[in-house]
Design a protein around this motif. Structure first.
Motif, PDB file in Angstrom:
ATOM      1  N   LEU A  75     -10.578   3.771 -28.265  1.00  0.00           N
ATOM      2  CA  LEU A  75     -10.492   4.523 -29.510  1.00  0.00           C
ATOM      3  C   LEU A  75     -11.241   3.812 -30.636  1.00  0.00           C
ATOM      4  CD1 LEU A  75      -6.745   5.536 -29.228  1.00  0.00           C
ATOM      5  CD2 LEU A  75      -8.687   7.119 -29.183  1.00  0.00           C
ATOM      6  N   ALA A  76     -11.089   2.499 -30.697  1.00  0.00           N
ATOM      7  CA  ALA A  76     -11.781   1.730 -31.735  1.00  0.00           C
ATOM      8  C   ALA A  76     -13.296   1.816 -31.558  1.00  0.00           C
ATOM      9  CB  ALA A  76     -11.321   0.275 -31.705  1.00  0.00           C
ATOM     10  N   ASP A  77     -13.768   1.687 -30.302  1.00  0.00           N
ATOM     11  CA  ASP A  77     -15.205   1.769 -30.030  1.00  0.00           C
ATOM     12  C   ASP A  77     -15.741   3.172 -30.289  1.00  0.00           C
ATOM     13  OD1 ASP A  77     -15.276  -0.882 -29.375  1.00  0.00           O
ATOM     14  OD2 ASP A  77     -15.358  -0.580 -27.201  1.00  0.00           O
ATOM     15  N   ALA A  78     -14.924   4.178 -30.017  1.00  0.00           N
ATOM     16  CA  ALA A  78     -15.342   5.560 -30.289  1.00  0.00           C
ATOM     17  C   ALA A  78     -15.617   5.733 -31.783  1.00  0.00           C
ATOM     18  CB  ALA A  78     -14.256   6.535 -29.841  1.00  0.00           C
ATOM     19  N   GLY A  79     -14.751   5.168 -32.607  1.00  0.00           N
ATOM     20  CA  GLY A  79     -14.934   5.286 -34.048  1.00  0.00           C
ATOM     21  C   GLY A  79     -16.134   4.524 -34.560  1.00  0.00           C
ATOM     22  N   ARG A  80     -16.368   3.345 -34.005  1.00  0.00           N
ATOM     23  CA  ARG A  80     -17.464   2.493 -34.476  1.00  0.00           C
ATOM     24  C   ARG A  80     -18.832   2.936 -33.978  1.00  0.00           C
ATOM     25  NH1 ARG A  80     -13.836  -2.070 -33.511  1.00  0.00           N
ATOM     26  NH2 ARG A  80     -14.724  -2.247 -31.422  1.00  0.00           N
ATOM     27  N   PHE A  81     -18.895   3.354 -32.705  1.00  0.00           N
ATOM     28  CA  PHE A  81     -20.190   3.557 -32.076  1.00  0.00           C
ATOM     29  C   PHE A  81     -20.546   4.998 -31.731  1.00  0.00           C
ATOM     30  CE2 PHE A  81     -18.659  -0.673 -30.366  1.00  0.00           C
ATOM     31  CZ  PHE A  81     -19.304  -1.420 -31.352  1.00  0.00           C
ATOM     32  N   SER A  82     -19.565   5.893 -31.683  1.00  0.00           N
ATOM     33  CA  SER A  82     -19.829   7.262 -31.240  1.00  0.00           C
ATOM     34  C   SER A  82     -19.528   8.301 -32.309  1.00  0.00           C
ATOM     35  CB  SER A  82     -19.025   7.570 -29.977  1.00  0.00           C
ATOM     36  OG  SER A  82     -19.249   8.892 -29.558  1.00  0.00           O
ATOM     37  N   GLY A  83     -18.281   8.343 -32.764  1.00  0.00           N
ATOM     38  CA  GLY A  83     -17.892   9.355 -33.741  1.00  0.00           C
ATOM     39  C   GLY A  83     -17.344  10.600 -33.081  1.00  0.00           C
ATOM     40  N   ILE A  84     -17.109  11.605 -33.895  1.00  0.00           N
ATOM     41  CA  ILE A  84     -16.528  12.849 -33.429  1.00  0.00           C
ATOM     42  C   ILE A  84     -17.164  14.005 -34.192  1.00  0.00           C
ATOM     43  CG2 ILE A  84     -14.626  12.733 -35.094  1.00  0.00           C
ATOM     44  CD1 ILE A  84     -12.780  13.944 -32.949  1.00  0.00           C
ATOM     45  N   GLY A  85     -17.338  15.134 -33.538  1.00  0.00           N
ATOM     46  CA  GLY A  85     -17.929  16.289 -34.198  1.00  0.00           C
ATOM     47  C   GLY A  85     -19.436  16.364 -34.019  1.00  0.00           C
ATOM     48  N   ASN A  86     -20.092  17.140 -34.858  1.00  0.00           N
ATOM     49  CA  ASN A  86     -21.537  17.352 -34.783  1.00  0.00           C
ATOM     50  C   ASN A  86     -22.275  16.266 -35.566  1.00  0.00           C
ATOM     51  OD1 ASN A  86     -24.125  19.287 -35.844  1.00  0.00           O
ATOM     52  ND2 ASN A  86     -23.515  19.474 -33.725  1.00  0.00           N
ATOM     53  N   GLY A  87     -23.554  16.079 -35.264  1.00  0.00           N
ATOM     54  CA  GLY A  87     -24.364  15.126 -36.010  1.00  0.00           C
ATOM     55  C   GLY A  87     -24.143  13.675 -35.640  1.00  0.00           C
ATOM     56  N   ARG A  88     -23.545  13.416 -34.477  1.00  0.00           N
ATOM     57  CA  ARG A  88     -23.260  12.031 -34.098  1.00  0.00           C
ATOM     58  C   ARG A  88     -24.525  11.214 -33.872  1.00  0.00           C
ATOM     59  NH1 ARG A  88     -19.369  13.241 -29.226  1.00  0.00           N
ATOM     60  NH2 ARG A  88     -20.724  15.070 -29.218  1.00  0.00           N
TER      61      ARG A  88
END
Length: 206
Positions: free
Chosen positions: A170-183
């Motif tokens: 979850l932490a890596d998703a926030g730092r390196f990927s994101g959520i939604g469009n325009g990632r």
């Protein structure tokens, strides 16, 4: 150790972009009048309903967004020569159907006038390239300024993914990927405000 259930809350550190086409509006039974010109239709974001809103005005996205971002975060943790991404897809379930933002849709006419990215909800307008034609076009997306929040509950098999790994994903998703469009341009990044396991929550309450 078997199934674990937890709750997650995230806060956006970058803008969130809505741009998920609804088939009912993207491919209507009857043709609709188009505004503007080819590559620049100022009403396309509204005609195709590229965002979702509840009757009370709260904006939301489908729960599979949570699964997708968790799987993307798991891709940064190696399991031998591969990552944990497929493990997340195979054994994680998001309990809610909808992820609801803390922001209200201001209405079509009002939002059309709001293009300042400092506003809580605004209409992002920028140039993009159509991947099919390679031609430039103007893209309008409903967007949320940083500070937006989302929360969800999830259940997963602890024998495959332990709680510490899930926290890392979850932490890596926030730092390196994101959520939604325009990632791909850095949008949708977030920080994990809280991640709690059900049994830990119950202990606190006891």
């Amino acid at each position: 150790m078997g199934m674990l259930t937890g709750t997650v809350e995230i806060r956006g550190t970058r803008p969130f972009f809505f741009h998920a086409a609804d088939p009912e509006f993207t491919m209507p039974l009857e043709k609709q009048e188009r505004a503007g010109v080819a590559g620049n239709n100022p009403d396309e974001w509204w005609q195709k309903r590229t965002f979702k809103v509840l009757p009370d005005g709260r904006l939301w996205v489908p729960a599979d967004y949570a699964l997708s971002t968790t799987a993307a975060g798991a891709a940064f943790t190696k399991k031998g020569k591969i990552s944990y991404r497929d493990d997340v897809r195979g054994c994680v379930q998001i309990i809610e159907d909808k992820l609801i933002f803390d922001r209200l849709f201001p209405g079509k006419d009002e939002l059309t006038k709001i293009t300042d990215p400092a506003e809580p909800v605004y209409l992002d307008v920028r140039m993009a390239v159509n991947p099919s034609t390679k031609k430039k076009m103007v893209v309008r997306r409903v967007a949320l300024a940083p500070g937006w929040t989302l929360a969800w509950s999830l259940e997963w098999e602890a024998t495959v993914i332990d709680r510490h790994l899930m926290k890392t994903f979850l932490a890596d998703a926030g730092r390196f990927s994101g959520i939604g469009n325009g990632r791909k341009i850095g949008m949708g990044r977030f920080e994990v405000v809280s991640f709690e396991i059900k049994e830990e929550i119950e202990k606190k309450a006891a």
